[in-house]
Design a protein around this motif. Structure first.
Motif, short mmCIF file in Angstrom:
data_model
loop_
_atom_site.label_atom_id
_atom_site.label_comp_id
_atom_site.label_asym_id
_atom_site.label_seq_id
_atom_site.Cartn_x
_atom_site.Cartn_y
_atom_site.Cartn_z
N UNK A 99 0.83 -1.20 0.00
CA UNK A 99 0.00 0.00 0.00
C UNK A 99 0.87 1.25 0.00
N UNK A 100 0.43 2.29 -0.74
CA UNK A 100 1.12 3.58 -0.67
C UNK A 100 1.31 3.96 0.80
N UNK A 101 2.50 4.51 1.12
CA UNK A 101 2.78 4.86 2.51
C UNK A 101 3.42 6.24 2.59
N UNK A 102 3.32 6.82 3.78
CA UNK A 102 4.07 8.03 4.09
C UNK A 102 4.66 7.86 5.48
N UNK A 103 5.84 8.44 5.68
CA UNK A 103 6.50 8.32 6.98
C UNK A 103 5.85 9.24 8.00
N UNK A 104 5.57 8.69 9.18
CA UNK A 104 5.04 9.48 10.28
C UNK A 104 6.15 9.84 11.25
#
Length: 384
Positions: free
Chosen positions: A92-97
């Motif tokens: 799944x597309x992800x972004x860093x938190x």
């Protein structure tokens, strides 16, 4: 270079995975190494697919299409979808938190731009639709065309997200960069400014990355750049890459394939190399290579004891350390030794010898036979 047409992307098994996703109204985009390598016309081994579907939806869509779905890393968004025996990593597309220099806490995203922005280098942020059309959200295609390894955004920010990226930079440059164009000055400066972060990395991760780097066709320029940036001394205190470029040239002259452990042996002693947490077998091989390369064992004896291929490692290393050229005579000596067969058996010396004396006599006769260039016959050796 704006479209992929290789067999792997048109393969029915792979297209079935894409159809399972797109048929459910979600995206299926090839990403990373498979896209990069296809555009460079390099071999593709792993097929990675990025999607805006959540992992649970990926599982449902795959199973509905009759495909096997394995939740290999479902907490991080990855599901392995197997089609006709071929595994496809669907993430799944992800972004860093949050990042701590070793690993990241991620959140799922529905935007490919966010997924691209969290990657390391622009050449790894290229995507392709199922029909092979390239998507380039971060303008990485010009870098790939120029074989320019460039961090996404600010190099320092990418490095501090995961300090292994400093080492990956040199590895990617060795495999995909243009050696004549040199290294990105901003990248080297950012790496040199963040050396302390390397100490946070596990030795296993560092060791695996080093071996991948050293397996490149010519890793010498990257290793030299590592030394100049201070990375080599931090990761392998006491390492010396002086012989590496010489070894690579000798390998080419001898027709030998790249071999990471042999090259590591040219750079680091066993005491230094063991900090990389190599396997027991790898460390034993490296130790033997170094010891034999620095010994006076004849090349023919190396072939006899280790075979032509095994003895090649030690012979190449010895030539590299001594800065001696390769010759056909060395190849012939290895093959001559490998073909030799010691004509004496223990039974030939019994009952005259037994126990330790038997072993000592066998060793004595073998040494004489080797010194004769394997010419002494059984009768000549037993004549004493």
């Amino acid at each position: 270079m704006n479209r992929i047409t290789e067999d792997w992307i048109t393969d029915k098994a792979t297209q079935n995975v894409c159809a399972a996703l797109t048929g459910g109204g979600v995206q299926a985009l090839f990403v990373g190494g498979c896209v990069r390598n296809a555009l460079l016309q390099a071999p593709v081994s792993d097929i990675d697919i990025a999607t805006d579907a959540k992992p649970e939806q990926v599982v449902d869509l795959a199973q509905a299409a009759g495909l096997k779905a394995i939740p290999t890393g479902i907490d991080h968004g990855t599901v392995t979808v197997v089609s006709s025996g071929i595994p496809h990593e669907v993430t799944t597309f992800r972004r860093d938190v949050e990042t701590d220099g070793r690993r990241a806490v991620v959140a799922f995203s529905d935007r490919v731009e966010e997924d691209a922005a969290r990657r390391d280098f622009t050449m790894n942020a290229l995507y392709a639709r199922p029909d092979g059309t390239i998507l380039d959200p971060l303008d990485g295609l010009p870098d790939l065309r120029a074989r320019r390894v460039r961090f996404i955004g600010e190099a320092q920010d990418r490095i501090r997200e995961d300090y292994l990226r400093s080492l990956r930079y040199f590895r990617f440059h060795a495999w995909y960069g243009d050696a004549e164009a040199g290294f990105d000055a901003d990248a080297l400066a950012a790496i040199a400014a963040n050396l302390d972060g390397l100490e946070r990395l596990s030795r296993e991760r560092v060791g695996a990355e080093m071996l991948k780097l050293l397996a490149a066709p010519d890793p010498a320029p990257s290793v030299a750049a590592m030394r100049s940036a201070g990375v080599l001394a931090r990761l392998l205190p006491g390492a010396d890459d002086t012989a590496l470029a010489v070894l690579v040239k000798l390998e080419q002259d001898a027709g030998a394939s790249p071999e990471a452990i042999r090259r590591l042996a040219a750079v680091a002693s066993p005491d230094v190399a063991k900090t990389l947490r190599l396997s027991r077998a790898q460390l034993q091989r490296l130790t033997r290579m170094r010891e034999e390369a620095m010994a006076t064992t004849s090349v023919a004896e190396l072939g006899y004891r280790y075979g032509a291929e095994g003895g090649l490692h030690e012979t190449l290393l010895r030539c590299a350390f001594l800065e001696q050229p390769w010759s056909n005579g060395l190849t012939e000596a290895l093959e001559h030794g490998a073909a030799a067969s010691f004509p004496i058996k223990a039974a030939d010396l019994i009952p005259a010898y037994s126990g330790p004396a038997l072993g000592a006599k066998l060793a004595e006769l073998e040494a004489r036979w080797i010194a004769s260039n394997f010419a002494l016959s059984r009768a000549e050796l037993l004549a004493d």
